[in-house]
Motif scaffolding. Structure first.
Motif, PDB file in Angstrom:
ATOM      1  N   LYS A 153       8.520 122.059   9.491  1.00  0.00           N
ATOM      2  CA  LYS A 153       9.662 121.701   8.224  1.00  0.00           C
ATOM      3  C   LYS A 153       9.812 120.328   8.674  1.00  0.00           C
ATOM      4  CE  LYS A 153      12.012 125.175  10.362  1.00  0.00           C
ATOM      5  NZ  LYS A 153      11.457 126.347  10.781  1.00  0.00           N
ATOM      6  N   ALA A 154       9.542 119.782   9.690  1.00  0.00           N
ATOM      7  CA  ALA A 154       9.764 118.387   9.804  1.00  0.00           C
ATOM      8  C   ALA A 154       8.427 117.651   8.964  1.00  0.00           C
ATOM      9  CB  ALA A 154       9.608 117.745  11.336  1.00  0.00           C
ATOM     10  N   LEU A 155       7.473 118.408   9.305  1.00  0.00           N
ATOM     11  CA  LEU A 155       6.162 117.782   8.394  1.00  0.00           C
ATOM     12  C   LEU A 155       6.550 117.668   7.015  1.00  0.00           C
ATOM     13  CD1 LEU A 155       3.088 116.941   9.124  1.00  0.00           C
ATOM     14  CD2 LEU A 155       2.553 119.338   8.417  1.00  0.00           C
ATOM     15  N   VAL A 156       7.116 118.550   6.285  1.00  0.00           N
ATOM     16  CA  VAL A 156       7.326 118.568   4.922  1.00  0.00           C
ATOM     17  C   VAL A 156       8.271 117.575   4.749  1.00  0.00           C
ATOM     18  CG1 VAL A 156       8.502 120.182   3.084  1.00  0.00           C
ATOM     19  CG2 VAL A 156       6.916 121.109   4.724  1.00  0.00           C
ATOM     20  N   ASP A 157       9.268 117.316   5.467  1.00  0.00           N
ATOM     21  CA  ASP A 157      10.274 116.231   5.361  1.00  0.00           C
ATOM     22  C   ASP A 157       9.466 114.943   5.219  1.00  0.00           C
ATOM     23  OD1 ASP A 157      12.343 117.657   5.178  1.00  0.00           O
ATOM     24  OD2 ASP A 157      13.053 117.268   7.248  1.00  0.00           O
ATOM     25  N   SER A 158       8.483 114.873   6.279  1.00  0.00           N
ATOM     26  CA  SER A 158       7.554 113.513   6.427  1.00  0.00           C
ATOM     27  C   SER A 158       7.023 113.480   4.916  1.00  0.00           C
ATOM     28  CB  SER A 158       6.694 113.494   7.457  1.00  0.00           C
ATOM     29  OG  SER A 158       7.202 113.511   8.588  1.00  0.00           O
TER      30      SER A 158
ATOM     31  N   VAL B 218       7.646 100.824  10.723  1.00  0.00           N
ATOM     32  CA  VAL B 218       7.384 102.286  11.416  1.00  0.00           C
ATOM     33  C   VAL B 218       8.306 103.085  11.309  1.00  0.00           C
ATOM     34  CG1 VAL B 218       6.154 103.760  13.343  1.00  0.00           C
ATOM     35  CG2 VAL B 218       5.399 101.397  12.780  1.00  0.00           C
ATOM     36  N   ILE B 219       8.456 104.419  10.768  1.00  0.00           N
ATOM     37  CA  ILE B 219       9.314 105.478  10.479  1.00  0.00           C
ATOM     38  C   ILE B 219       8.910 106.556  11.654  1.00  0.00           C
ATOM     39  CG2 ILE B 219      10.229 107.108   9.298  1.00  0.00           C
ATOM     40  CD1 ILE B 219       9.609 105.642   6.871  1.00  0.00           C
ATOM     41  N   VAL B 220       9.554 106.836  12.397  1.00  0.00           N
ATOM     42  CA  VAL B 220       9.333 107.894  13.485  1.00  0.00           C
ATOM     43  C   VAL B 220      10.191 109.191  13.017  1.00  0.00           C
ATOM     44  CG1 VAL B 220       9.535 108.785  15.816  1.00  0.00           C
ATOM     45  CG2 VAL B 220       8.961 106.433  15.175  1.00  0.00           C
ATOM     46  N   ASN B 221       9.439 110.228  12.535  1.00  0.00           N
ATOM     47  CA  ASN B 221      10.379 111.373  12.126  1.00  0.00           C
ATOM     48  C   ASN B 221      10.400 112.276  13.336  1.00  0.00           C
ATOM     49  OD1 ASN B 221      11.767 113.398  10.837  1.00  0.00           O
ATOM     50  ND2 ASN B 221      10.042 114.112   9.592  1.00  0.00           N
ATOM     51  N   THR B 222      11.609 112.458  13.986  1.00  0.00           N
ATOM     52  CA  THR B 222      11.770 113.107  15.255  1.00  0.00           C
ATOM     53  C   THR B 222      12.146 114.500  15.178  1.00  0.00           C
ATOM     54  OG1 THR B 222      14.086 112.542  15.397  1.00  0.00           O
ATOM     55  CG2 THR B 222      12.609 110.957  16.280  1.00  0.00           C
ATOM     56  N   CYS B 223      12.131 114.921  16.374  1.00  0.00           N
ATOM     57  CA  CYS B 223      12.654 116.514  16.633  1.00  0.00           C
ATOM     58  C   CYS B 223      13.530 116.571  17.745  1.00  0.00           C
ATOM     59  CB  CYS B 223      11.341 117.475  17.168  1.00  0.00           C
ATOM     60  SG  CYS B 223      11.612 119.069  17.352  1.00  0.00           S
ATOM     61  N   GLY B 224      14.289 117.636  17.680  1.00  0.00           N
ATOM     62  CA  GLY B 224      15.376 117.536  18.714  1.00  0.00           C
ATOM     63  C   GLY B 224      15.750 118.906  19.058  1.00  0.00           C
TER      64      GLY B 224
ATOM     65  N   GLY C 194       7.256  97.198  16.857  1.00  0.00           N
ATOM     66  CA  GLY C 194       8.690  96.318  17.041  1.00  0.00           C
ATOM     67  C   GLY C 194       9.573  96.703  15.975  1.00  0.00           C
ATOM     68  N   ARG C 195       9.222  97.060  14.709  1.00  0.00           N
ATOM     69  CA  ARG C 195      10.310  97.405  13.699  1.00  0.00           C
ATOM     70  C   ARG C 195      10.395  98.893  13.479  1.00  0.00           C
ATOM     71  NH1 ARG C 195      11.375  93.628  10.076  1.00  0.00           N
ATOM     72  NH2 ARG C 195      10.846  94.502   8.343  1.00  0.00           N
ATOM     73  N   VAL C 196      11.170  99.388  13.738  1.00  0.00           N
ATOM     74  CA  VAL C 196      11.194 101.167  13.592  1.00  0.00           C
ATOM     75  C   VAL C 196      12.516 101.520  13.094  1.00  0.00           C
ATOM     76  CG1 VAL C 196      11.160 103.112  15.178  1.00  0.00           C
ATOM     77  CG2 VAL C 196       9.591 101.068  15.950  1.00  0.00           C
ATOM     78  N   ILE C 197      12.286 102.452  12.266  1.00  0.00           N
ATOM     79  CA  ILE C 197      13.390 103.282  11.728  1.00  0.00           C
ATOM     80  C   ILE C 197      13.163 104.711  12.042  1.00  0.00           C
ATOM     81  CG2 ILE C 197      14.285 104.202   9.729  1.00  0.00           C
ATOM     82  CD1 ILE C 197      13.515 101.692   8.277  1.00  0.00           C
ATOM     83  N   VAL C 198      14.289 105.380  12.473  1.00  0.00           N
ATOM     84  CA  VAL C 198      14.204 106.677  13.193  1.00  0.00           C
ATOM     85  C   VAL C 198      14.876 107.655  12.273  1.00  0.00           C
ATOM     86  CG1 VAL C 198      14.807 108.204  15.039  1.00  0.00           C
ATOM     87  CG2 VAL C 198      14.244 105.800  15.616  1.00  0.00           C
ATOM     88  N   THR C 199      14.269 108.726  11.837  1.00  0.00           N
ATOM     89  CA  THR C 199      14.924 109.700  11.274  1.00  0.00           C
ATOM     90  C   THR C 199      14.513 111.248  11.878  1.00  0.00           C
ATOM     91  OG1 THR C 199      15.134 110.649   8.864  1.00  0.00           O
ATOM     92  CG2 THR C 199      12.805 110.218   9.661  1.00  0.00           C
ATOM     93  N   GLY C 200      15.015 112.297  11.358  1.00  0.00           N
ATOM     94  CA  GLY C 200      14.556 113.698  11.504  1.00  0.00           C
ATOM     95  C   GLY C 200      15.842 114.314  12.653  1.00  0.00           C
ATOM     96  N   CYS C 201      15.480 115.123  13.161  1.00  0.00           N
ATOM     97  CA  CYS C 201      16.548 116.224  13.654  1.00  0.00           C
ATOM     98  C   CYS C 201      17.266 115.156  14.818  1.00  0.00           C
ATOM     99  CB  CYS C 201      15.952 117.389  14.502  1.00  0.00           C
ATOM    100  SG  CYS C 201      15.774 118.844  13.410  1.00  0.00           S
ATOM    101  N   LEU C 202      16.631 114.424  15.605  1.00  0.00           N
ATOM    102  CA  LEU C 202      17.381 113.741  16.643  1.00  0.00           C
ATOM    103  C   LEU C 202      18.274 112.589  16.214  1.00  0.00           C
ATOM    104  CD1 LEU C 202      17.526 113.472  19.764  1.00  0.00           C
ATOM    105  CD2 LEU C 202      15.782 111.770  19.819  1.00  0.00           C
ATOM    106  N   GLY C 203      17.897 112.219  14.767  1.00  0.00           N
ATOM    107  CA  GLY C 203      18.784 111.294  14.003  1.00  0.00           C
ATOM    108  C   GLY C 203      20.232 111.739  14.019  1.00  0.00           C
TER     109      GLY C 203
END
Ligand code: SF4
Length: 451
Positions: free
Chosen positions: A26-31, A55-61, A82-91
């Protein structure tokens, strides 16, 4: 019109985004959705940290080990880029991320495409070039070209006591049937041979939309599980149904499986076989007669593969409840089984239950459970030796083609190893003869390539 090369020479290089995708399909589909949108806006996807502007990090939590993995991945992206945006469940828990990684540029929650894109725009504005806006109509996929995940809804209305997904992802929000079927059609037209239907609760699809009706290919379909299977069955490709709960209306889809319209494969996360444990888990869709229904499904569709996952060592699980689970498994004769030892998830109500099971007991039950499951799987695979089957070829390793049968979802199930299959085209179907089996995999020789 100038040539492509002269246009390339004249314009600025495209802004590049690196992507790290963790977690479940499901996270892969979001990505995939986020990347598709970024590509549509003219961003390029960078293959490495060094070549990425951001860099976008799509996380799992989902469980604590996934949280650790996500936090480590964010740390690595910060070190390397060094330049990172975080998204996904842990977000959904920004304080946890910011406490460990205060220098991330932004944190957005699950299923918040707009927020991720806004964060990218703020830190790396898009380049406007209509030639970069060209995008294949089926979008960009991270899975191999011949199979794709089809996400039909977000969120979940259930309240399983070990799970915090509803609090992170919200209540069920289904996509309308016409939107889903159009996406499936585009994927099929682009060469996808297998669609894997995913959601948190596939059998609840459309409840939130009151089964809204819509037209597709000149026919009216309702936004509901059975119509979804009927529509997808029109595409002439493999359709695999994941995360189905044993609600009574699931019986209706077995007929489509028996008719060969959708794969005879049901992924049902039963989680346990003891009614008292299931009650403590607060699992949905449970009826007294689940076993009777499994037998009825198999009578109607003997080729049916049932895949499931289980949790052993749930709080309060007694030896006799565990024995009930083993007995249930013996009777259900499930084909494909995964198992987790219970581990507490921060925020889950199961944490408050009494009598947590000692890790050594959990481990011992896990081993007994997996041994029983492997025995059942081996016996069911043995029964297929000598038959001929259609498989989908995933890759070639030396002289061997690695393929999957109707019973094998990618990544989670077994494979079919085709001894003389090196010349089979990857991503195509083939007919094979099954020659041998072990606990989880089949061995075969090629009969013929198909198309
Ligand atoms: S069905 Fe249960 S385990 Fe699955 S997402 Fe919903 S609450 Fe979580």
């Amino acid at each position: 019109m100038p040539s492509n090369e002269s246009q390339t020479a004249a314009r600025e290089p495209a802004p590049t985004v690196g992507f790290v995708s963790l977690g479940c399909p499901k996270a892969l589909v979001d990505s995939e959705r986020i990347i598709t949108q970024l590509r549509a806006e003219g961003y390029a996807v960078a293959p490495s940290y060094e070549s990425a502007d951001i860099v976008i990090v799509n996380t799992c939590g989902f469980i604590d080990s996934a949280v650790d993995e996500s936090l480590d991945a964010i740390g690595e992206a910060l070190r390397e880029n060094g330049r990172v945006i975080v998204t996904g469940c842990l977000g959904a828990r920004p304080e946890q991320i910011l406490a460990r990684h205060p220098t991330v540029l932004g944190v957005t929650g699950p299923h918040a495409y707009e927020d991720v894109l806004n964060a990218v725009h703020a830190h790396l504005p898009p380049q406007h070039d209509p030639f970069f806006d060209l995008l294949p109509p089926q979008g960009i996929r991270l899975t191999p070209r011949h199979y794709a995940y089809l996400k039909i809804s977000e969120g979940c209305n259930n309240k399983c006591s070990f799970c915090i997904i509803p609090s992170m992802r919200g209540r069920l929000a289904s996509r309308t049937i016409d939107e889903v079927l159009r996406e499936a059609e585009r994927l099929a037209n682009a060469g996808v041979r297998e669609l894997l239907v995913i959601s948190q609760d596939t059998s609840a699809y459309g409840v939130d939309l009151k089964y809204r009706a819509a037209d597709w290919r000149g026919k009216t379909y309702q936004t509901r599980f059975l119509d979804l299977a009927r529509g997808l069955g029109e595409l002439g490709i493999w359709v695999r149904l994941h995360y189905v709960y044993p609600y009574p209306h699931v019986d209706d889809v077995i007929e489509l499986m028996a008719d060969g319209r959708v794969l005879p494969y049901l992924d049902i996360p039963f989680q346990h076989g003891s009614p008292t444990v299931l009650k403590r888990m607060r699992r949905p869709g449970l009826t007294e007669n689940t076993l009777a229904r499994i037998h009825a499904w198999r009578a109607q569709c003997p080729e049916l593969t049932i895949r499931s996952t289980f949790i052993v060592g749930f709080p309060g699980e007694t030896e006799s409840e565990f024995q009930e689970l083993l007995d249930w498994l013996d009777e259900a004769q499930l084909d494909r089984v995964g198992c987790f030892q219970y581990s507490p998830v921060a925020g889950a109500t199961a944490n408050q239950l009494a009598n947590h099971v000692a890790p050594a007991v959990q481990q011992e039950r896990y081993e007994r459970f997996m041994e029983r499951a492997a025995r059942i799987s081996a016996a069911r695979l043995q029964a297929r030796i000598g038959g001929s089957e259609r498989v989908l070829v995933d890759s070639i390793e030396g002289d061997v083609a690695i393929a999957r049968s109707r019973s094998d979802a990618p990544e989670i199930d077994g494979v079919v190893r085709i001894a003389n299959g090196a010349k089979l085209p990857v991503g195509a179907f083939a007919e094979v003869r099954i020659t041998d089996a072990d606990d989880y995999d089949l061995y075969a020789t090629t009969v013929r390539a198909i198309d």
